[in-house]
Design an enzyme around this catalytic site. Structure first.
Site, PDB file in Angstrom:
ATOM      1  N   HIS A   1      -7.388  -6.005   0.680  1.00  0.00           N
ATOM      2  CA  HIS A   1      -6.243  -5.100   0.612  1.00  0.00           C
ATOM      3  C   HIS A   1      -5.105  -5.541   1.529  1.00  0.00           C
ATOM      4  O   HIS A   1      -3.936  -5.359   1.200  1.00  0.00           O
ATOM      5  CB  HIS A   1      -6.701  -3.687   0.963  1.00  0.00           C
ATOM      6  CG  HIS A   1      -5.629  -2.651   0.807  1.00  0.00           C
ATOM      7  ND1 HIS A   1      -4.915  -2.484  -0.364  1.00  0.00           N
ATOM      8  CD2 HIS A   1      -5.130  -1.732   1.684  1.00  0.00           C
ATOM      9  CE1 HIS A   1      -4.038  -1.501  -0.218  1.00  0.00           C
ATOM     10  NE2 HIS A   1      -4.141  -1.027   1.015  1.00  0.00           N
TER      11      HIS A   1
ATOM     12  N   SER B   1       0.839  -1.201   0.000  1.00  0.00           N
ATOM     13  CA  SER B   1       0.000   0.000   0.000  1.00  0.00           C
ATOM     14  C   SER B   1       0.877   1.255   0.000  1.00  0.00           C
ATOM     15  O   SER B   1       1.652   1.456  -0.931  1.00  0.00           O
ATOM     16  CB  SER B   1      -0.960  -0.051   1.193  1.00  0.00           C
ATOM     17  OG  SER B   1      -2.023   0.858   1.046  1.00  0.00           O
TER      18      SER B   1
END
Length: 260
Positions: free
Chosen positions: A240, A90
């Site tokens: 995620h 990320s």
């Protein structure tokens, strides 16, 4: 071994080829300790880093990907690392991409976990509002902080992840390890892209969660423009936080790439 240099705090595990791991927004090196030990057992010298304004690293009002890539360059220079494999998730993936493009001579291989080289609109408002709403002067326990945060964040796993930032200060009150005021004020920087003309020609692996929307099919051409040698693989049964949701497959795919 734990290291703290003038640049970034690091927990170093194992010996062998250097592998540097960069956490995501509001994360820290501890999030990667279990996987880090597995990479160390596989023959890597693993450097679990806290990026600026996170974990045990220094706080600063300066905060963007160019600066965080420079932080990483300072770290490898200080620790006499010639070249390393870089893995980032990320926000850490954006730092890793920027570093690989800026310092390709110091990058052996690049792994980017669930983020693409494009702009993402700010979308952490609820998380930041929840953390800022916790009155640390009134919190007596982690359970109390969790209850306060639950008004904003319903998923217990995300609250548990965020509350890893909570720690006991020297005067026995609670504090946040992350630099919450700066991160809230500079939130738009989290979504920023790497430089528009930046390219890294080395071996690259993008890993995406099959339940995540961060890397889409429409990102493929842009990924290849910045990273011509990139492979894109999917981790099943993962969103995620793919390295935490399906660590076994994440480890298998990343290790196969690192050893190839």
């Amino acid at each position: 071994m734990q290291q703290s240099s003038s640049s970034l705090y690091a927990n170093v595990l194992g010996t062998g080829q250097p592998l540097i791991i960069l956490h995501g927004f509001l994360g820290m090196s501890d999030n990667w300790k279990t996987l880090g030990m597995k990479y160390a057992e596989a023959g890597f010298e693993v450097h679990l880093l806290d990026q600026r304004n996170h974990g045990r690293s220094f706080h600063s009002s300066d905060f963007d990907y160019q600066i965080m890539a420079e932080d990483l360059h300072n770290y490898i220079h200080t620790n006499h690392i010639d070249s390393a494999c870089i893995l980032g998730h990320s926000m850490g993936g954006k730092t890793a991409m920027q570093f690989a493009c800026d310092y390709f001579n110091h990058t052996t291989k690049l792994i980017v976990a669930d983020i693409a080289p494009r702009f993402y609109p700010p979308h952490h408002h609820e998380i930041l509002n929840g953390l800022q709403a916790i009155d640390l002067t009134q919190v007596k326990s982690r359970k109390g902080a969790d209850e306060a945060l639950s008004d904003y964040i319903k998923e217990p796993g995300i609250r548990q992840f965020l509350l890893k930032n909570l720690y006991r200060t020297e005067d026995k009150t609670f504090g946040f390890r992350c630099n919450l005021p700066v991160l809230a004020n500079r939130m738009e920087e989290i979504g920023e892209n790497i430089g528009s003309t930046d390219v890294y020609y080395g071996p690259t692996l993008f890993l995406r969660g099959d339940r995540s929307e961060y890397i889409q099919e429409t990102d493929r051409a842009n990924i290849k423009r910045h990273f011509p040698e990139a492979m894109i693989e999917t981790v099943p049964n993962a969103g995620h936080w793919l390295h935490a949701e399906n660590p076994m497959v994440f480890f298998e795919k990343s290790l196969a790439f690192l050893k190839s």
